[in-house]
Scaffold this motif. Structure first.
Motif, PDB file in Angstrom:
ATOM      1  N   TRP A 128       1.159  -1.017  -0.182  1.00 60.32           N
ATOM      2  CA  TRP A 128       0.107   0.091   0.521  1.00 60.32           C
ATOM      3  C   TRP A 128       0.791   1.404  -0.272  1.00 60.32           C
ATOM      4  O   TRP A 128       0.547   1.975  -0.391  1.00 60.32           O
ATOM      5  CB  TRP A 128      -0.672  -0.078   1.143  1.00 60.32           C
ATOM      6  N   GLY A 129       2.109   1.542   0.879  1.00 59.29           N
ATOM      7  CA  GLY A 129       2.630   2.473   0.156  1.00 59.29           C
ATOM      8  C   GLY A 129       2.844   2.642  -0.603  1.00 59.29           C
ATOM      9  O   GLY A 129       3.718   3.619  -1.722  1.00 59.29           O
ATOM     10  N   LEU A 130       3.441   1.995  -1.612  1.00 55.98           N
ATOM     11  CA  LEU A 130       3.877   1.859  -3.299  1.00 55.98           C
ATOM     12  C   LEU A 130       2.925   2.517  -4.160  1.00 55.98           C
ATOM     13  O   LEU A 130       2.808   2.903  -4.692  1.00 55.98           O
ATOM     14  CB  LEU A 130       3.808   0.314  -4.016  1.00 55.98           C
ATOM     15  N   ARG A 131       1.771   2.139  -3.605  1.00 52.97           N
ATOM     16  CA  ARG A 131       1.014   3.301  -3.889  1.00 52.97           C
ATOM     17  C   ARG A 131       0.720   3.839  -3.255  1.00 52.97           C
ATOM     18  O   ARG A 131       0.132   5.201  -4.184  1.00 52.97           O
ATOM     19  CB  ARG A 131      -0.376   2.285  -4.390  1.00 52.97           C
ATOM     20  N   ALA A 132       0.673   5.002  -1.910  1.00 49.40           N
ATOM     21  CA  ALA A 132       0.862   5.647  -1.454  1.00 49.40           C
ATOM     22  C   ALA A 132       0.769   6.791  -1.406  1.00 49.40           C
ATOM     23  O   ALA A 132       1.443   8.230  -1.799  1.00 49.40           O
ATOM     24  CB  ALA A 132       0.183   5.648   0.290  1.00 49.40           C
ATOM     25  N   VAL A 133       3.107   6.587  -1.482  1.00 54.42           N
ATOM     26  CA  VAL A 133       3.798   7.020  -1.862  1.00 54.42           C
ATOM     27  C   VAL A 133       3.728   8.623  -3.077  1.00 54.42           C
ATOM     28  O   VAL A 133       3.471   9.268  -3.375  1.00 54.42           O
ATOM     29  CB  VAL A 133       4.647   6.856  -1.823  1.00 54.42           C
ATOM     30  N   PRO A 134       3.638   8.193  -4.368  1.00 53.02           N
ATOM     31  CA  PRO A 134       3.326   8.214  -5.716  1.00 53.02           C
ATOM     32  C   PRO A 134       2.362   9.071  -5.523  1.00 53.02           C
ATOM     33  O   PRO A 134       1.853   9.857  -6.261  1.00 53.02           O
ATOM     34  CB  PRO A 134       3.043   6.656  -6.447  1.00 53.02           C
ATOM     35  N   ALA A 135       0.777   8.151  -5.071  1.00 47.22           N
ATOM     36  CA  ALA A 135       0.066   9.014  -4.894  1.00 47.22           C
ATOM     37  C   ALA A 135       0.020  10.504  -4.711  1.00 47.22           C
ATOM     38  O   ALA A 135      -0.857  11.570  -4.930  1.00 47.22           O
ATOM     39  CB  ALA A 135      -1.614   8.731  -4.895  1.00 47.22           C
ATOM     40  N   ILE A 136       0.307  10.249  -3.350  1.00 48.52           N
ATOM     41  CA  ILE A 136       0.613  11.643  -2.445  1.00 48.52           C
ATOM     42  C   ILE A 136       1.509  12.945  -4.001  1.00 48.52           C
ATOM     43  O   ILE A 136       1.395  14.138  -3.468  1.00 48.52           O
ATOM     44  CB  ILE A 136       1.383  11.661  -0.908  1.00 48.52           C
ATOM     45  N   VAL A 158       8.438  17.725  -5.139  1.00 46.05           N
ATOM     46  CA  VAL A 158       7.733  16.325  -5.725  1.00 46.05           C
ATOM     47  C   VAL A 158       9.236  15.419  -5.323  1.00 46.05           C
ATOM     48  O   VAL A 158       8.934  14.736  -5.083  1.00 46.05           O
ATOM     49  CB  VAL A 158       7.164  16.604  -6.667  1.00 46.05           C
ATOM     50  N   LEU A 159      10.262  15.610  -6.104  1.00 47.95           N
ATOM     51  CA  LEU A 159      11.186  15.025  -5.530  1.00 47.95           C
ATOM     52  C   LEU A 159      10.932  14.261  -4.041  1.00 47.95           C
ATOM     53  O   LEU A 159      11.054  12.885  -2.768  1.00 47.95           O
ATOM     54  CB  LEU A 159      12.070  15.624  -5.734  1.00 47.95           C
ATOM     55  N   PRO A 160      10.983  15.710  -2.714  1.00 47.05           N
ATOM     56  CA  PRO A 160      11.086  15.147  -1.417  1.00 47.05           C
ATOM     57  C   PRO A 160      10.490  13.789  -0.932  1.00 47.05           C
ATOM     58  O   PRO A 160      10.557  13.570  -0.132  1.00 47.05           O
ATOM     59  CB  PRO A 160      11.291  16.910  -0.569  1.00 47.05           C
ATOM     60  N   THR A 161       9.373  14.750  -1.399  1.00 44.48           N
ATOM     61  CA  THR A 161       7.920  13.872  -1.613  1.00 44.48           C
ATOM     62  C   THR A 161       8.062  12.277  -2.309  1.00 44.48           C
ATOM     63  O   THR A 161       7.586  11.294  -0.894  1.00 44.48           O
ATOM     64  CB  THR A 161       6.357  14.207  -1.949  1.00 44.48           C
ATOM     65  N   LEU A 162       8.023  11.927  -3.209  1.00 36.89           N
ATOM     66  CA  LEU A 162       9.089  10.654  -4.035  1.00 36.89           C
ATOM     67  C   LEU A 162      10.180  10.326  -2.483  1.00 36.89           C
ATOM     68  O   LEU A 162       9.915   9.089  -1.768  1.00 36.89           O
ATOM     69  CB  LEU A 162       9.308  10.815  -5.393  1.00 36.89           C
ATOM     70  N   LEU A 163      10.651  11.020  -2.440  1.00 35.79           N
ATOM     71  CA  LEU A 163      12.230  10.340  -1.724  1.00 35.79           C
ATOM     72  C   LEU A 163      11.926  10.084  -0.300  1.00 35.79           C
ATOM     73  O   LEU A 163      12.402   8.687  -0.198  1.00 35.79           O
ATOM     74  CB  LEU A 163      13.502  11.157  -1.833  1.00 35.79           C
ATOM     75  N   GLY A 164      11.604  10.929   0.722  1.00 33.12           N
ATOM     76  CA  GLY A 164      10.745  10.364   1.610  1.00 33.12           C
ATOM     77  C   GLY A 164       9.987   9.687   1.570  1.00 33.12           C
ATOM     78  O   GLY A 164      10.488   8.926   2.797  1.00 33.12           O
ATOM     79  N   GLY A 165       9.360   9.598   1.438  1.00 29.25           N
ATOM     80  CA  GLY A 165       8.339   8.692   1.335  1.00 29.25           C
ATOM     81  C   GLY A 165       8.553   6.954   0.914  1.00 29.25           C
ATOM     82  O   GLY A 165       8.674   6.114   1.599  1.00 29.25           O
TER      83      GLY A 165
END
Length: 394
Positions: A128-136, A158-165
């Motif tokens: 679910w994390g693999l789906r939620a992080v890109p969605a965010i 966008v990059l910190p959102t992807l990299l952080g998650g």
């Protein structure tokens, strides 16, 4: 055991992806959690620059504090099974709050979605994390387009959102893997102990079965010979004594062989214990005799005494030395085998306790000796000597 007669203790460490278990873990986790708080600068600046009315500013502060408290709870709070649904609802609430604040108070609040991504990586299962992080991240991109962000501003969010998650998912997964490995290692150790118990039971059965049966038969035979054949009965009694004595010797050898440590096993255990304590290990070992698979000139009793010495020395280094490096050497010195354990810690630090006293007695039983004192470059040095079989033969 150590110099003070204490038992060794494994110190706890931070378990990633789990709630902290004491105040030390709370401080450690709090430090890396607060590193991410720099992104709140934009939201705080928006509230302190008089861009909104007093009422809106007050509501913004309340919303920001509530968001941060919810974020801390997800990252640092307890994680029992019955709280999982509530934590998931809280995560959804943080997402909705971040989007609402961005749409109502301005683009500066888009940074809150970075924290939602990090919380998702900690809270949600991997699939679910693999789906939620890109969605965010897509939500961040959509809000950026809506607010007219440029390419640089879009990448900075966008990059910190992807990299952080993504980083938090990787770290949590690594923590789970480490826990599974520790549990598997404990299971293997338990199975090995059970296997040793079964082996000992088989050995005792094989050793005593024949001897006890023979003793029973000779006892019945001696009883039938009395009183008519006292000399023959006496011979049977003598045979019973011989068989019983041999059975006792066999049992003692089986039990001592079961409990005697080996030098190879203790060297491997020393490397593991020092690595777990964060102490660099430098092991130097020579093969005694011409058999590279073992110690051809080292009798079992002497090897057991040397193995106990290594275990005691490493335990003291881990528990009391405060060392950063430990050198272990097993070398021939004439007709003796010498174990040397040297650390760069605090040094002897007082009289020796029961641990080294018992070790001295154990080495004396194997015709060995123990030497302790400060190392050549500070710290503490222990040397244990045992005779090799060629000295005993000479």
């Amino acid at each position: 055991m150590n110099e003070h007669g204490d038992q060794p203790v494994m110190r706890g460490f931070i378990q990633v992806g789990r709630a902290p278990e004491d105040w030390r873990q709370m401080i450690a986790k709090g430090c890396w959690t607060f590193l991410y708080m720099s992104y709140l600068y934009y939201a705080v600046e928006d509230l302190t620059e008089d861009r909104h009315t007093a009422a809106v500013t007050a509501v913004g502060w309340v919303a920001l504090v509530s968001f941060v408290l919810g974020y801390f709870f997800l990252v640092l709070g307890p994680r029992p099974e019955h709280l999982v649904p509530w934590r998931n609802r809280l995560l959804g609430g943080l997402y909705a709050l971040a989007v609402t604040l961005t749409l109502t108070l301005g683009p500066s609040w888009t940074v809150l979605l970075v924290y939602v991504s990090i919380s998702s990586g900690v809270q949600l299962p991997l699939k679910w994390g693999l789906r939620a992080v890109p969605a965010i991240a897509l939500t961040v991109a959509a809000l950026g387009v809506l607010n007219g962000f440029g390419t640089a501003e879009m990448l900075l969010l966008v990059l910190p959102t992807l990299l952080g998650g993504g980083a938090m998912m990787a770290v949590v997964q690594m923590g789970r893997t480490m826990r599974e490995l520790r549990e598997a290692r404990a299971t293997v150790a338990h199975l090995a102990a059970n296997e040793e118990r079964l082996r000992l039971a088989r050995d005792l059965h094989d050793l005593l079965g024949h001897s006890l049966s023979l003793i029973t038969l000779k006892s019945e035979l001696a009883g039938r010979m009395l009183p008519d054949k006292p000399e023959a009965a006496a011979q049977q009694v003598a045979d019973i004594e011989r068989v019983s004595r041999q059975a006792l010797v066999d049992v003692r050898e089986a039990v001592s062989g079961f409990r005697r440590p080996t030098l190879d096993a203790e060297l491997a255990g020393a490397r593991t214990a020092l690595a777990a304590a964060g102490i660099a290990a430098d092991l130097t070992r020579v093969s005694v005799g011409h058999d590279d698979s073992g110690h051809a000139d080292l009798p079992p009793d002497e090897e057991g005494a040397l193995a106990w010495a290594l275990r005691e020395a490493v335990t003291n280094v881990v528990r009391h030395s405060g060392a950063r490096r430990c050198e272990i050497a097993v070398e021939e010195t004439g007709d003796e085998l010498c174990l040397t354990v040297t650390d760069d810690g605090r040094g002897p630090g007082g009289a020796h306790g029961n641990g080294l006293t018992g070790l001295t007695e154990r080495l004396a039983l194997a015709d060995g000796r123990l030497e302790t004192g400060p190392g050549p470059r500070g710290g503490f040095r222990l040397r244990a000597y045992v005779p090799l079989s060629r000295r005993v033969a000479a």
